[in-house]
Design a protein around this motif. Sequence first.
Motif, PDB file in Angstrom:
ATOM      1  N   LEU A  12      37.673  39.066  47.055  1.00 11.62           N
ATOM      2  CA  LEU A  12      37.445  38.053  46.024  1.00 11.62           C
ATOM      3  C   LEU A  12      38.352  36.835  46.238  1.00 11.62           C
ATOM      4  O   LEU A  12      39.105  36.433  45.365  1.00 11.62           O
ATOM      5  CB  LEU A  12      37.673  38.666  44.631  1.00 11.62           C
ATOM      6  N   SER A  13      38.254  36.242  47.408  1.00 12.79           N
ATOM      7  CA  SER A  13      39.102  35.113  47.811  1.00 12.79           C
ATOM      8  C   SER A  13      38.898  33.899  46.914  1.00 12.79           C
ATOM      9  O   SER A  13      37.793  33.631  46.454  1.00 12.79           O
ATOM     10  CB  SER A  13      38.774  34.706  49.249  1.00 12.79           C
ATOM     11  N   VAL A  14      40.002  33.150  46.722  1.00  5.87           N
ATOM     12  CA  VAL A  14      39.899  31.919  45.942  1.00  5.87           C
ATOM     13  C   VAL A  14      39.093  30.889  46.736  1.00  5.87           C
ATOM     14  O   VAL A  14      39.107  30.901  47.963  1.00  5.87           O
ATOM     15  CB  VAL A  14      41.283  31.349  45.561  1.00  5.87           C
ATOM     16  N   PRO A  15      38.389  30.005  46.053  1.00  2.82           N
ATOM     17  CA  PRO A  15      37.553  29.028  46.762  1.00  2.82           C
ATOM     18  C   PRO A  15      38.388  27.972  47.499  1.00  2.82           C
ATOM     19  O   PRO A  15      39.544  27.708  47.162  1.00  2.82           O
ATOM     20  CB  PRO A  15      36.730  28.387  45.647  1.00  2.82           C
ATOM     21  N   VAL A  16      37.783  27.363  48.497  1.00  4.01           N
ATOM     22  CA  VAL A  16      38.441  26.338  49.310  1.00  4.01           C
ATOM     23  C   VAL A  16      38.908  25.177  48.442  1.00  4.01           C
ATOM     24  O   VAL A  16      39.980  24.600  48.682  1.00  4.01           O
ATOM     25  CB  VAL A  16      37.486  25.844  50.428  1.00  4.01           C
ATOM     26  N   TYR A  60      46.148  36.689  44.289  1.00  3.86           N
ATOM     27  CA  TYR A  60      45.033  36.660  43.339  1.00  3.86           C
ATOM     28  C   TYR A  60      43.697  36.817  44.056  1.00  3.86           C
ATOM     29  O   TYR A  60      42.813  37.525  43.594  1.00  3.86           O
ATOM     30  CB  TYR A  60      45.072  35.345  42.549  1.00  3.86           C
ATOM     31  N   GLY A  61      43.555  36.167  45.192  1.00  6.09           N
ATOM     32  CA  GLY A  61      42.321  36.238  45.960  1.00  6.09           C
ATOM     33  C   GLY A  61      42.257  37.415  46.907  1.00  6.09           C
ATOM     34  O   GLY A  61      41.294  37.574  47.638  1.00  6.09           O
ATOM     35  N   GLY A  62      43.270  38.246  46.889  1.00  7.14           N
ATOM     36  CA  GLY A  62      43.304  39.402  47.775  1.00  7.14           C
ATOM     37  C   GLY A  62      42.651  40.638  47.194  1.00  7.14           C
ATOM     38  O   GLY A  62      42.588  41.674  47.860  1.00  7.14           O
TER      39      GLY A  62
END
Length: 155
Positions: A12-16, A60-62
């Motif tokens: 659930l990676s954070v967006p670019v 958080y995105g991990g």
Amino acid sequence: MVDAVAGYKERLSVPVRWWVIAAIAVLTLWVITAVPAGNIAGFAVAGLAAVLLSVLFLQYGGAVVEVDAANLRAGRASIERTYLGKATPLTGEDARNAFGRDCDPRAFLVLRSYLPGAVRVELTDPHDPTPYWLIATKNPERLAAALTQNSVARS
């Protein structure tokens, strides 16, 4: 014959765009510190901010959502598939309401506001006070299919 069990894995990676905004914020911190206090202070403040933001975004995105033959894993939590009931994919307004006004406070949530969908997974364990898991995802249909018995879904 052995039943086919679906596999699914998603980070659930954070967006670019978050990384771009963070880079602009770090640059801004460098400018507002370097102009009055000098380049060394500017680089120190900007470097510290860059490290902190990177660690936060990566942590958080991990979060990982993974379905295998035996378990569902969402973030740090894991549950055996034998305790899972119906999996319902949610998109749009349904997903927003599920995390908002329709959310049971006892539910287990893996919320990522930047993801467009979610899957609500009912729990069948009578001893578990959690009525369902609500998991944010990029692919609600595929995750729900992977949680359905005898499905074949690949991430």
